[in-house]
Scaffold this active site. Structure first.
Site, PDB file in Angstrom:
ATOM      1  N   HIS A  31      55.347  61.060  44.333  1.00 32.70           N
ATOM      2  CA  HIS A  31      56.407  61.740  45.091  1.00 32.70           C
ATOM      3  C   HIS A  31      57.660  61.897  44.236  1.00 32.70           C
ATOM      4  CE1 HIS A  31      54.075  59.957  48.594  1.00 32.70           C
ATOM      5  NE2 HIS A  31      54.146  61.229  48.931  1.00 32.70           N
ATOM      6  N   MET A  88      54.992  62.354  53.915  1.00 33.81           N
ATOM      7  CA  MET A  88      54.819  61.482  55.084  1.00 33.81           C
ATOM      8  C   MET A  88      55.367  60.091  54.765  1.00 33.81           C
ATOM      9  SD  MET A  88      51.395  62.669  57.061  1.00 33.81           S
ATOM     10  CE  MET A  88      50.219  61.775  56.081  1.00 33.81           C
TER      11      MET A  88
HETATM   12  O1  PAF Z   1      50.691  65.745  51.885  1.00 32.60           O
HETATM   13  C1  PAF Z   1      51.328  65.213  52.829  1.00 32.60           C
HETATM   14  O2  PAF Z   1      51.959  64.176  52.688  1.00 32.60           O
HETATM   15  C2  PAF Z   1      51.295  65.863  54.207  1.00 32.60           C
HETATM   16  O3  PAF Z   1      50.052  66.385  54.483  1.00 32.60           O
HETATM   17  C3  PAF Z   1      52.414  66.914  54.410  1.00 32.60           C
HETATM   18  C4  PAF Z   1      52.256  68.095  53.463  1.00 32.60           C
HETATM   19  C5  PAF Z   1      53.758  66.255  54.206  1.00 32.60           C
HETATM   20  C6  PAF Z   1      52.343  67.450  55.839  1.00 32.60           C
HETATM   21  O4  PAF Z   1      52.477  66.435  56.777  1.00 32.60           O
END
Ligand code: PAF
Length: 288
Positions: free
Chosen positions: A44, A37
């Site tokens: 990330h 998101m």
């Molecule tokens: O973990 C996240 O950032 C969100 O829940 C995802 C998996 C991208 C779904 O919107």
């Protein structure tokens, strides 16, 4: 062109996403998908790096999915930093960014829903009704849009990972789901885009959540009763300055069913509130 001067391509519609991936498929390349998101952090980047090791091409997605936020949750406030995110993904060597807008994902007359019973309705699902149905919807769409070989998700959202594994098995979606271990600050706080909600005063108190879970996991491994260990963790979290604990639970590491004994593979999971932040965390119960 050498990899050094290739810069990350961003697409906003499914047609372009599919066209690029189809080109790679024609060359016999494998594809990893890393849904996010945005508001990216080192956790990330770890997902992207793992993806690069496991597949020839990495597609990151950024989409703040309205369907997974409750009516009183932080959809409007959720941090959005697309330019910084782009730079981070580019530096990490990601090959393609898919960043659709809401209308591209959920056009007018969108009518389908997905319901994850059981595993999606407990723990975070009980405190955030409908949350995992919203996650399931967007993840299903992203997987079907990209049709990757593998998709990677962080273990910080441990229940989300379990829900996605269930969904993929139930719907026979042909993808391997890879869980990647949580990245933490030096003091144990799990990295999260929502950590920006912590004030300077709250931030030093927040690692108490992880410390309490580690203590509970160790106590359970040593034979302490699950009820006593999780009750002690709850007390520690409140004593450290959290205003409210939604849950502290020891669960089976795969099914998330209540843990019968410390001989089963287990996980201690919790969610607690501090100021504007609702933090979640989980740790493995070490083998006795
Ligand atoms: O973990 C996240 O950032 C969100 O829940 C995802 C998996 C991208 C779904 O919107």
């Amino acid at each position: 062109m050498t990899p050094a001067n290739v810069s990350l391509v961003a697409v906003r519609d499914v047609e372009n996403l599919r066209r690029r991936i189809k080109g790679w498929r024609r060359e016999g390349l494998t594809v990893a998908l890393v849904p996010t998101m945005g508001a990216l952090h080192k956790g990330h980047v770890t997902l992207m790096e793992r993806a690069k090791k496991m597949a020839d091409r990495v597609v990151a997605t950024i989409f703040v999915n309205p369907k997974q936020f409750g009516p009183n949750e932080d959809l409007a406030a959720y941090p959005r930093r697309e330019n910084e995110d782009y730079e981070m993904l580019n530096a990490a060597g990601v090959h393609l960014l898919f960043a659709p807008d809401v209308a591209a994902m959920y056009p007018a007359n969108f009518a389908t829903s997905i319901q994850i019973a059981g595993i999606g309705e407990q723990l975070d699902g009980a405190h955030r009704p409908g949350h995992f149905n919203g996650v399931a919807m967007v993840v299903t769409k992203l997987l079907l849009q990209a049709l990757p070989d593998i998709a990677l998700f962080g273990e910080k959202d441990y229940q989300q990972l379990a829900v996605i594994r269930r969904l993929v098995a139930d719907l026979n979606i042909p993808v391997d789901i890879i869980g990647v271990e949580t990245v933490r600050e030096a003091d144990g706080l799990a990295l999260s885009s929502r950590n920006v909600y912590l004030s300077a005063e709250e931030r030093p108190k927040a690692p108490a959540l992880n410390a309490a879970l580690n203590a509970a996991a160790k106590a359970i491994a040593k034979g302490e009763s699950i009820a006593a260990a999780t009750a002690a963790a709850r007390e520690q979290i409140l004593a450290a300055g959290f205003a409210k604990v939604d849950y502290v639970e020891a669960r089976h590491a795969e099914t998330l069913a209540p843990l019968g004994s410390n001989a089963e593979p287990g996980r201690v999971l919790a969610a607690a509130h501090m100021g504007r932040a609702r933090l979640i965390d989980n740790v493995a119960i070490p083998k006795a």
